[in-house]
Scaffold this motif. Structure first.
Motif, PDB file in Angstrom:
ATOM      1  N   THR A 156       0.842  -1.194   0.000  1.00 53.43           N
ATOM      2  CA  THR A 156       0.000   0.000   0.000  1.00 53.43           C
ATOM      3  C   THR A 156       0.882   1.250   0.000  1.00 53.43           C
ATOM      4  O   THR A 156       1.998   1.251   0.532  1.00 53.43           O
ATOM      5  CB  THR A 156      -0.953   0.029   1.216  1.00 53.43           C
ATOM      6  OG1 THR A 156      -0.204   0.258   2.415  1.00 53.43           O
ATOM      7  CG2 THR A 156      -1.733  -1.275   1.336  1.00 53.43           C
ATOM      8  N   GLY A 157       0.379   2.293  -0.632  1.00 54.31           N
ATOM      9  CA  GLY A 157       1.151   3.532  -0.718  1.00 54.31           C
ATOM     10  C   GLY A 157       2.469   3.338  -1.452  1.00 54.31           C
ATOM     11  O   GLY A 157       3.489   3.926  -1.083  1.00 54.31           O
ATOM     12  N   VAL A 160       1.991  -5.517   2.691  1.00 60.78           N
ATOM     13  CA  VAL A 160       2.852  -4.487   3.284  1.00 60.78           C
ATOM     14  C   VAL A 160       1.996  -3.242   3.490  1.00 60.78           C
ATOM     15  O   VAL A 160       1.647  -2.538   2.539  1.00 60.78           O
ATOM     16  CB  VAL A 160       4.074  -4.170   2.390  1.00 60.78           C
ATOM     17  CG1 VAL A 160       4.953  -3.107   3.063  1.00 60.78           C
ATOM     18  CG2 VAL A 160       4.885  -5.429   2.108  1.00 60.78           C
ATOM     19  N   ASN A 161       1.648  -2.980   4.743  1.00 59.98           N
ATOM     20  CA  ASN A 161       0.839  -1.813   5.099  1.00 59.98           C
ATOM     21  C   ASN A 161       1.746  -0.608   5.278  1.00 59.98           C
ATOM     22  O   ASN A 161       2.201  -0.306   6.377  1.00 59.98           O
ATOM     23  CB  ASN A 161       0.088  -2.084   6.412  1.00 59.98           C
ATOM     24  CG  ASN A 161      -1.192  -2.850   6.199  1.00 59.98           C
ATOM     25  OD1 ASN A 161      -1.952  -2.576   5.273  1.00 59.98           O
ATOM     26  ND2 ASN A 161      -1.456  -3.805   7.062  1.00 59.98           N
ATOM     27  N   ASN A 162       2.010   0.054   4.166  1.00 57.99           N
ATOM     28  CA  ASN A 162       2.957   1.167   4.183  1.00 57.99           C
ATOM     29  C   ASN A 162       2.288   2.540   4.036  1.00 57.99           C
ATOM     30  O   ASN A 162       2.824   3.537   4.519  1.00 57.99           O
ATOM     31  CB  ASN A 162       3.965   0.961   3.037  1.00 57.99           C
ATOM     32  CG  ASN A 162       4.734   2.220   2.710  1.00 57.99           C
ATOM     33  OD1 ASN A 162       5.724   2.543   3.357  1.00 57.99           O
ATOM     34  ND2 ASN A 162       4.267   2.962   1.701  1.00 57.99           N
ATOM     35  N   LEU A 171      -5.789  -5.420   6.217  1.00 51.33           N
ATOM     36  CA  LEU A 171      -5.460  -6.621   6.994  1.00 51.33           C
ATOM     37  C   LEU A 171      -6.709  -7.421   7.316  1.00 51.33           C
ATOM     38  O   LEU A 171      -6.697  -8.660   7.288  1.00 51.33           O
ATOM     39  CB  LEU A 171      -4.723  -6.226   8.276  1.00 51.33           C
ATOM     40  CG  LEU A 171      -4.313  -7.391   9.187  1.00 51.33           C
ATOM     41  CD1 LEU A 171      -3.449  -8.406   8.433  1.00 51.33           C
ATOM     42  CD2 LEU A 171      -3.564  -6.861  10.404  1.00 51.33           C
ATOM     43  N   ARG A 172      -7.789  -6.738   7.617  1.00 46.57           N
ATOM     44  CA  ARG A 172      -9.070  -7.398   7.898  1.00 46.57           C
ATOM     45  C   ARG A 172      -9.497  -8.278   6.719  1.00 46.57           C
ATOM     46  O   ARG A 172      -9.877  -9.436   6.889  1.00 46.57           O
ATOM     47  CB  ARG A 172     -10.113  -6.327   8.225  1.00 46.57           C
ATOM     48  CG  ARG A 172     -11.561  -6.647   7.927  1.00 46.57           C
ATOM     49  CD  ARG A 172     -12.152  -7.692   8.825  1.00 46.57           C
ATOM     50  NE  ARG A 172     -13.560  -7.869   8.600  1.00 46.57           N
ATOM     51  CZ  ARG A 172     -14.105  -8.524   7.580  1.00 46.57           C
ATOM     52  NH1 ARG A 172     -13.347  -9.055   6.647  1.00 46.57           N
ATOM     53  NH2 ARG A 172     -15.405  -8.644   7.486  1.00 46.57           N
ATOM     54  N   ALA A 213       1.859 -16.801   4.963  1.00 42.82           N
ATOM     55  CA  ALA A 213       1.547 -15.378   4.793  1.00 42.82           C
ATOM     56  C   ALA A 213       2.429 -14.489   5.656  1.00 42.82           C
ATOM     57  O   ALA A 213       2.881 -14.883   6.735  1.00 42.82           O
ATOM     58  CB  ALA A 213       0.082 -15.135   5.143  1.00 42.82           C
ATOM     59  N   ARG A 214       2.646 -13.290   5.161  1.00 43.84           N
ATOM     60  CA  ARG A 214       3.440 -12.295   5.879  1.00 43.84           C
ATOM     61  C   ARG A 214       2.731 -10.942   5.836  1.00 43.84           C
ATOM     62  O   ARG A 214       2.199 -10.546   4.795  1.00 43.84           O
ATOM     63  CB  ARG A 214       4.820 -12.136   5.236  1.00 43.84           C
ATOM     64  CG  ARG A 214       5.712 -13.376   5.364  1.00 43.84           C
ATOM     65  CD  ARG A 214       6.202 -13.532   6.804  1.00 43.84           C
ATOM     66  NE  ARG A 214       7.141 -14.620   6.945  1.00 43.84           N
ATOM     67  CZ  ARG A 214       6.794 -15.893   7.171  1.00 43.84           C
ATOM     68  NH1 ARG A 214       5.528 -16.217   7.261  1.00 43.84           N
ATOM     69  NH2 ARG A 214       7.718 -16.827   7.317  1.00 43.84           N
ATOM     70  N   VAL A 215       2.766 -10.245   6.983  1.00 44.72           N
ATOM     71  CA  VAL A 215       2.177  -8.911   7.071  1.00 44.72           C
ATOM     72  C   VAL A 215       3.220  -7.983   7.663  1.00 44.72           C
ATOM     73  O   VAL A 215       3.868  -8.309   8.660  1.00 44.72           O
ATOM     74  CB  VAL A 215       0.922  -8.902   7.970  1.00 44.72           C
ATOM     75  CG1 VAL A 215       0.357  -7.490   8.091  1.00 44.72           C
ATOM     76  CG2 VAL A 215      -0.132  -9.859   7.422  1.00 44.72           C
ATOM     77  N   ASP A 216       3.400  -6.836   7.029  1.00 45.86           N
ATOM     78  CA  ASP A 216       4.362  -5.850   7.528  1.00 45.86           C
ATOM     79  C   ASP A 216       3.650  -4.529   7.764  1.00 45.86           C
ATOM     80  O   ASP A 216       2.723  -4.185   7.039  1.00 45.86           O
ATOM     81  CB  ASP A 216       5.496  -5.664   6.520  1.00 45.86           C
ATOM     82  CG  ASP A 216       6.574  -4.744   7.053  1.00 45.86           C
ATOM     83  OD1 ASP A 216       6.699  -4.621   8.277  1.00 45.86           O
ATOM     84  OD2 ASP A 216       7.262  -4.143   6.225  1.00 45.86           O
TER      85      ASP A 216
END
Ligand SMILES: NC(=O)c1ccc[n+]([C@@H]2O[C@H](COP(=O)([O-])OP(=O)(O)OC[C@H]3O[C@@H](n4cnc5c(N)ncnc54)[C@H](O)[C@@H]3O)[C@@H](O)[C@H]2O)c1
Length: 154
Positions: free
Chosen positions: A13-14, A98-100, A132-133, A151-154
């Motif tokens: 994201t972003g 990737v929550n950027n 993420l939800r 899975a991977r979340v950042d």
């Protein structure tokens, strides 16, 4: 492209600018298929007409990678659902989020407006929660169907 992310699908994201752009480019260089999200705002959160996500996609493709652009506002619940759906429908799966996306306003406590506070909180909290939800709902349903994702979340 071959690398440590071969066969994996990532959302960043972003990713039209800055750190997110670099995440997207490197994930693609490492073999990931990337959904490059960016609604195209300036540092102050103002929406632009141009498409920075599309520019990053073109760069990835020019380097031999696979990517698609997404213009969702990640803090919008339904648009975030569409972002996750696009990854699954385009590339068949989702492995990495990737929550950027985000921005800060260059202010001190004494001159931050309520509107600025709300905008920063919105993009950094709901803008992380919403993708993420929806990604988690997908991973949970996959696991229940017997398909596990590393899975991977950042
Ligand atoms: N650069 C730093 O020193 C630093 C330090 C600490 C934290 N951060 C955080 O790291 C992240 C990236 O920082 P940066 O400096 O690369 O920022 P940047 O401004 O260069 O890039 C952020 C991107 O996010 C996009 N964006 C903003 N709101 C969005 C939304 N609702 N939906 C989709 N896209 C959206 C913007 O259009 C922009 O292209 C931000 O969340 C920032 O707050 C940065």
């Amino acid at each position: 492209m071959t690398g440590i992310c071969e066969g994996r699908v990532a959302i960043v994201t972003g990713a039209g600018r800055g750190l997110g752009r670099e995440h997207a480019l490197e994930l693609a260089r490492q073999g990931a298929k990337v959904v490059v999200n960016d609604l195209g705002t300036t540092l102050n959160g103002v929406v632009e007409a141009s498409g920075p996500a599309r520019d990053v996609v073109e760069l990835i493709r020019a380097e031999g990678g696979e990517a698609v652009a997404n213009g969702a506002d990640v803090a919008d619940f339904d648009q975030a659902a569409g972002l996750v759906r696009q990854a699954i429908e385009t590339f068949g799966r989702l492995d990495v989020l990737v929550n950027n996306a985000g921005f800060v306003r260059d202010r001190m406590l004494v001159n931050t407006s309520e509107e600025e506070w709300d905008a920063v909180i919105r993009v950094h909290l709901k803008g992380h929660f919403a993708p993420l939800r929806h990604a988690s709902e997908y991973w949970r349903s996959e696991a229940k169907a017997g398909r596990t994702h590393d899975a991977r979340v950042d």
